[in-house]
Design an enzyme around this catalytic site. Structure first.
Site, mmCIF file in Angstrom:
data_model
loop_
_atom_site.group_PDB
_atom_site.id
_atom_site.type_symbol
_atom_site.label_atom_id
_atom_site.label_comp_id
_atom_site.label_asym_id
_atom_site.label_seq_id
_atom_site.Cartn_x
_atom_site.Cartn_y
_atom_site.Cartn_z
ATOM 1 N N GLU A 176 41.107 77.139 46.416
ATOM 2 C CA GLU A 176 39.902 77.342 45.604
ATOM 3 C C GLU A 176 40.233 76.866 44.192
ATOM 4 O O GLU A 176 40.904 77.574 43.436
ATOM 5 C CB GLU A 176 39.479 78.811 45.619
ATOM 6 N N CYS A 192 35.344 79.398 36.818
ATOM 7 C CA CYS A 192 35.537 78.103 37.484
ATOM 8 C C CYS A 192 34.224 77.445 37.887
ATOM 9 O O CYS A 192 34.184 76.232 38.093
ATOM 10 C CB CYS A 192 36.444 78.260 38.699
#
Length: 468
Positions: free
Chosen positions: A210, A244
């Site tokens: 991720e 993010c």
């Protein structure tokens, strides 16, 4: 002496004993996670404030509530997720049992970043536990207050023969990665992601990455600038921009930029007051290293909003940059801070070309009153996630998978996707030991007649016909 060897041996022995496989054990561990969140809520909020200056609101919304929702969802659905999944059969296997068995991988490693240190620990952990694995957790050494709670308090709520928290920095993480795991789940930046992937490759270990990236946000000329500004400013400056999936830059026309900048100023003032440094709603940069990096990015383009900084307080003001060039550092790296560049384009086609020239992002956003514009951006680009006319609200749905594509990552999680990520999808076919005559078609000596019949029998059919 390898400090991790005994821990990993203990976990593997526990897994091989079958301890983690019963639904009752998995449910008990998930209930333990829920108790951990409820019993230590205030302590967790204080730690998040200490590490990142997070307000109670942001801690609750993005860390505690999301983690609790994942626990509750897994507990409600655990039995159904664990059930064997029946599959369609062909004529040759009509008398057989064909199904997918969801089995745990074994001993898995979860490496956690510092920006959402509770959420990004517990959400994948829920999936790993629900799937029946033993787990090694490696929290970030950067978010020290949360790391301390995860190391000292969390283990009291879990079976310590099956779950372990290990501490340390890059050196210890490198040592940990020399060991063979059955699955690795890493959240972080692409640079470290490559290191983790290389380590996993030595053992052919399956992996989820991720990662981050530069998430574009296209704003069409027909938008109401204040509505866009409200939504973009909240998501850009949430957690001081250390997210993010935050919009990393805006693409719009020169005309829209002239309307959008005053609207952004209005939104920032409304959210954080005339002096955002005194606002309890605005977080802080995690440490001096990241502060210095962000301070350097303030020299790109031209500051039209914000730009102030205070190293003693790790404060960077909510900032908007214009006249930004594609070659400047602020457009070459993920910002991960409260800085928002605006890049002007002539039209939608130029914006899409700009997006497609770069690496595929973790998230992509588009604002427009016209559904066909949103559809064009969606159809002509690629990203891990997409949201039209808002920020990262797609993350709030456990029914949607979360993950990247290309340089922004691989693999998916959240909700059942977490359970599936940490489960080996084992293909199973159970045949009768009798009725051997049926198999004569496939045995030598071969004939063209038997080949025709066998090929027809091997075609997948949706009908429920049987050989009886």
């Amino acid at each position: 002496m390898d400090s991790f060897e005994d821990t990993l041996r203990q976990l593997r022995e526990a897994f091989n004993s079958g301890q983690t496989r019963p639904v009752e054990f998995r449910a008990a561990q998930l209930q333990g996670l829920g108790s951990f969140l409820r019993d230590n809520k205030q302590q967790l909020q204080e730690a998040l404030a200490q590490d990142l200056g997070k307000s109670t609101f942001e801690s609750e919304v993005s860390e505690i509530a999301i983690s609790q929702a994942e626990v509750d969802l897994a507990l409600r659905n655990l039995k159904s997720w664990m059930k064997d999944e029946k599959v369609s059969k062909n004529l040759a296997t009509q008398l057989d049992s064909a199904f997918i068995r969801k089995e745990p991988f074994g001993v898995v490693l979860i490496i956690v970043p510092w920006n959402y240190p509770l959420n990004l620990t517990l959400v994948p952990l829920v999936g790993a536990i629900a799937a029946g694995n033993c787990v090694v957790l490696k929290p970030s050494e950067t978010s020290k207050a949360i790391e301390k709670i995860l190391a000292e308090v969390l283990p009291r709520y879990l079976d310590q023969s099956c779950f372990a928290v290990v501490l340390g920095g890059p050196q210890e993480t490198g040592q940990l990665l020399e060991h063979r795991f059955d699955y690795i789940f890493f959240t972080g930046n692409p640079y470290v992601g490559k290191i983790v992937m290389a380590a996993a490759a030595k053992h052919l270990t399956p992996i989820t990455l991720e990662l981050g990236g530069k998430n574009p946000c296209y704003v069409d000329d027909d938008c109401d600038p204040q509505t866009v500004a409200n939504r973009v400013a909240w998501f850009r400056y949430f957690n001081a921009g250390q997210t993010c999936v935050a919009p990393d830059y805006i693409l719009c026309s020169q005309e829209m930029q002239e309307r959008l900048v005053p609207a952004l100023q209005n939104a920032i003032t409304r959210f954080y007051g005339d002096n955002p440094q005194t606002s309890p709603s605005l977080g802080r940069i995690i440490n001096q290293k990241h502060f210095k990096r962000l301070q350097g990015l303030l020299g790109c383009g031209r500051v039209v909003i914000g730009g102030q900084s205070d190293e003693s307080n790790l404060y960077i003001a909510p900032t908007v940059l214009v006249d930004v060039q594609e070659t400047e550092p602020v457009m070459q790296e993920e910002i991960f801070g409260p800085i928002l560049p605006v890049v002007t384009v002539k039209n939608l086609d130029e914006a899409i070309d700009f997006i497609n020239r770069r690496e595929k992002p973790l998230a992509l956003y588009a604002f427009s009153q016209k559904s066909q514009v949103i559809k064009q951006v969606l159809d002509r680009t690629s990203s891990g996630g997409f949201c039209g006319n808002d920020g990262f609200m797609h993350l709030t749905l456990s029914s949607l998978p979360f993950g990247g594509v290309g340089s922004s990552g691989m693999g998916r999680y959240h909700g059942k996707f977490s359970f599936d990520t940490f489960s080996n999808q084992r293909a199973c076919l159970l045949r009768s030991p009798g009725m051997e005559k049926i198999n004569d078609l496939r045995y030598p000596p071969y004939s063209s007649r038997n080949l025709r019949v066998l090929l027809m029998a091997m075609e997948e059919r949706s009908c429920s016909c049987t050989l009886l």
